[in-house]
Design an enzyme around this catalytic site. Sequence first.
Site, PDB file in Angstrom:
ATOM      1  N   ARG A 162     -10.065  72.191  90.377  1.00  0.00           N
ATOM      2  CA  ARG A 162      -8.700  72.115  89.868  1.00  0.00           C
ATOM      3  C   ARG A 162      -8.512  70.950  88.896  1.00  0.00           C
ATOM      4  O   ARG A 162      -7.641  70.964  88.038  1.00  0.00           O
ATOM      5  CB  ARG A 162      -7.759  71.961  91.070  1.00  0.00           C
ATOM      6  CG  ARG A 162      -6.309  72.166  90.775  1.00  0.00           C
ATOM      7  CD  ARG A 162      -5.401  71.426  91.749  1.00  0.00           C
ATOM      8  NE  ARG A 162      -5.624  71.690  93.138  1.00  0.00           N
ATOM      9  CZ  ARG A 162      -5.744  70.703  94.053  1.00  0.00           C
ATOM     10  NH1 ARG A 162      -5.693  69.438  93.702  1.00  0.00           N
ATOM     11  NH2 ARG A 162      -5.926  71.006  95.314  1.00  0.00           N
ATOM     12  N   TYR A 187      13.508  79.078  72.467  1.00  0.00           N
ATOM     13  CA  TYR A 187      12.962  80.323  73.032  1.00  0.00           C
ATOM     14  C   TYR A 187      13.787  80.687  74.269  1.00  0.00           C
ATOM     15  O   TYR A 187      14.000  79.830  75.134  1.00  0.00           O
ATOM     16  CB  TYR A 187      11.508  80.020  73.373  1.00  0.00           C
ATOM     17  CG  TYR A 187      10.691  81.087  74.024  1.00  0.00           C
ATOM     18  CD1 TYR A 187      10.424  82.290  73.374  1.00  0.00           C
ATOM     19  CD2 TYR A 187      10.114  80.875  75.273  1.00  0.00           C
ATOM     20  CE1 TYR A 187       9.617  83.251  73.973  1.00  0.00           C
ATOM     21  CE2 TYR A 187       9.306  81.823  75.869  1.00  0.00           C
ATOM     22  CZ  TYR A 187       9.070  83.016  75.218  1.00  0.00           C
ATOM     23  OH  TYR A 187       8.261  83.949  75.806  1.00  0.00           O
ATOM     24  N   ASP A 216       8.485  72.366  70.904  1.00  0.00           N
ATOM     25  CA  ASP A 216       7.697  73.598  70.952  1.00  0.00           C
ATOM     26  C   ASP A 216       7.201  73.847  69.527  1.00  0.00           C
ATOM     27  O   ASP A 216       7.988  74.136  68.624  1.00  0.00           O
ATOM     28  CB  ASP A 216       8.582  74.743  71.458  1.00  0.00           C
ATOM     29  CG  ASP A 216       7.805  76.040  71.669  1.00  0.00           C
ATOM     30  OD1 ASP A 216       6.847  76.281  70.923  1.00  0.00           O
ATOM     31  OD2 ASP A 216       8.190  76.817  72.562  1.00  0.00           O
ATOM     32  N   LYS A 265      -0.446  82.639  71.597  1.00  0.00           N
ATOM     33  CA  LYS A 265      -0.178  83.136  70.252  1.00  0.00           C
ATOM     34  C   LYS A 265      -1.380  82.870  69.336  1.00  0.00           C
ATOM     35  O   LYS A 265      -2.376  83.534  69.451  1.00  0.00           O
ATOM     36  CB  LYS A 265       1.118  82.509  69.720  1.00  0.00           C
ATOM     37  CG  LYS A 265       2.278  82.555  70.736  1.00  0.00           C
ATOM     38  CD  LYS A 265       2.790  83.967  70.989  1.00  0.00           C
ATOM     39  CE  LYS A 265       3.703  84.106  72.208  1.00  0.00           C
ATOM     40  NZ  LYS A 265       4.908  83.297  72.205  1.00  0.00           N
TER      41      LYS A 265
HETATM   42  C1  LIG Z   1       5.771  83.102  73.378  1.00  0.00           C
HETATM   43  C2  LIG Z   1       6.412  81.792  73.301  1.00  0.00           C
HETATM   44  C3  LIG Z   1       6.433  80.931  74.396  1.00  0.00           C
HETATM   45  C4  LIG Z   1       5.900  81.334  75.740  1.00  0.00           C
HETATM   46  O1  LIG Z   1       4.528  81.616  75.747  1.00  0.00           O
HETATM   47  P1  LIG Z   1       3.903  82.588  76.844  1.00  0.00           P
HETATM   48  O2  LIG Z   1       2.459  82.328  76.742  1.00  0.00           O
HETATM   49  O3  LIG Z   1       4.314  83.976  76.468  1.00  0.00           O
HETATM   50  O4  LIG Z   1       4.464  82.181  78.177  1.00  0.00           O
HETATM   51  C5  LIG Z   1       6.993  79.685  74.239  1.00  0.00           C
HETATM   52  N1  LIG Z   1       7.536  79.303  73.064  1.00  0.00           N
HETATM   53  C6  LIG Z   1       7.543  80.107  71.995  1.00  0.00           C
HETATM   54  C7  LIG Z   1       8.138  79.610  70.720  1.00  0.00           C
HETATM   55  C8  LIG Z   1       6.993  81.379  72.075  1.00  0.00           C
HETATM   56  O5  LIG Z   1       7.041  82.181  71.005  1.00  0.00           O
END
Ligand SMILES: *Cc1c(COP(=O)(O)O)cnc(C)c1O
Length: 395
Positions: free
Chosen positions: A61, A114, A186, A211
């Site tokens: 972990r 988001y 973010d 992403k």
């Molecule tokens: C998709 C997304 C997230 C969350 O990511 P996941 O891997 O789907 O949990 C957070 N912030 C933004 C801007 C996103 O587009």
Amino acid sequence: MKKPSASVLSAYGENTRLVLAGRDPERFDGFVNPPVYHGSTILSPTVKDLLGRTGRYTYGRRGSPTSEAFQEALCALEDGVNVVLCPSGLSAVTTALLSALSAGDHVLVTDSAYSPTRHVCDVELKRFGIEVTYYDPLIGSGIAALMRPNTRLVYCESPGSLTFEMQDVPAIAEAAHRHGALVAMDNTWASPLYCKPHALGVDLSIQAGTKYIVGHSDVMFGTVSASAAAWPNLKRFTYETGLCVGPDDIYLALRGLRTMSVRLKQHEANGLAVATWLSQHPQVSRVLHPALPSDPGHALWKRDFSGSSGLFSIVLQPGPREALEAFLDHLKLFGLGYSWGGYESLAVPFDCTPYRTATTWTGGGPCVRFHIGLEDVPDLVADLDAGLSRYAALR
Ligand SMILES: *Cc1c(COP(=O)(O)O)cnc(C)c1O
């Protein structure tokens, strides 16, 4: 092949760092990539070693050569003190928030966040006695007026989810730091290649690795990179909550990272070409893409970012739902689905009205978010052109 020292590595250009960072072929019998270590127990040679935790690795972990390789590679791009790995982007958001906030604290969150991030704030943070105030993403240094004595964190997302407002992050960070608060951002849209949040004053830089880092729509993954001020709490919180990611997923994320630069260049070029074409189409009233010179956030984008990705939105001329469905249901190259950042093009219709509380969204027509993939631009444009003709026919 010798592993370069950190100082040698940092003198190289970004693409060279993307190829070299986190690799140590000499350590792994010459294999180019670090192996996938599956494991919970790590054996110690002696009681002294076991109880004294003198080994480099103590428990699955807490890290392995696989997770370390990814952390080193991402640190070479983000320039944070260190980075933690999370099982999804949303988990990275929650980790950043909970590591920096305690009961009785106050957090300022951009109205353009988001929507699942907003939900975490509205439900979970409130449950832990943390006050949340949403602010206008365009507030800039005006954020100072919203600071309370217990404000510990300002949360940014730039450009904003769905509507792509650019934030003046350096001005916000300056005001927050003057007040003794940390700043989280973010940074998923730009990826660690096209925006360097720590250089803008951000303490907790969040990536939905799902992403562009992973890049192939096949893994959930997230990261939080920390400044010196944010690292001790982030490290402790991550260890204590048992957050870790399976080695196969880390391996795939690291593989994605190696080619992210070339993929992003193509997403950027394709995205700009399609966005520009859409901006001239009579059925489209607005294109929300900060790299277009006509966008209200363009000057900030140009100042703080070095590129754009393949994600943007449009506002259509007013029309009924049947017209929107006729447009999107019959697209041949754009999948209808959530997430983005893979090699393929996607479309999602949205109404962000319920997700804005500090500001009022006045789009004036149906909205669609596109992710532009790596297909040929003329094929994408022909598909959208046919779709917009279907839209026009039913308006
Ligand atoms: C998709 C997304 C997230 C969350 O990511 P996941 O891997 O789907 O949990 C957070 N912030 C933004 C801007 C996103 O587009």
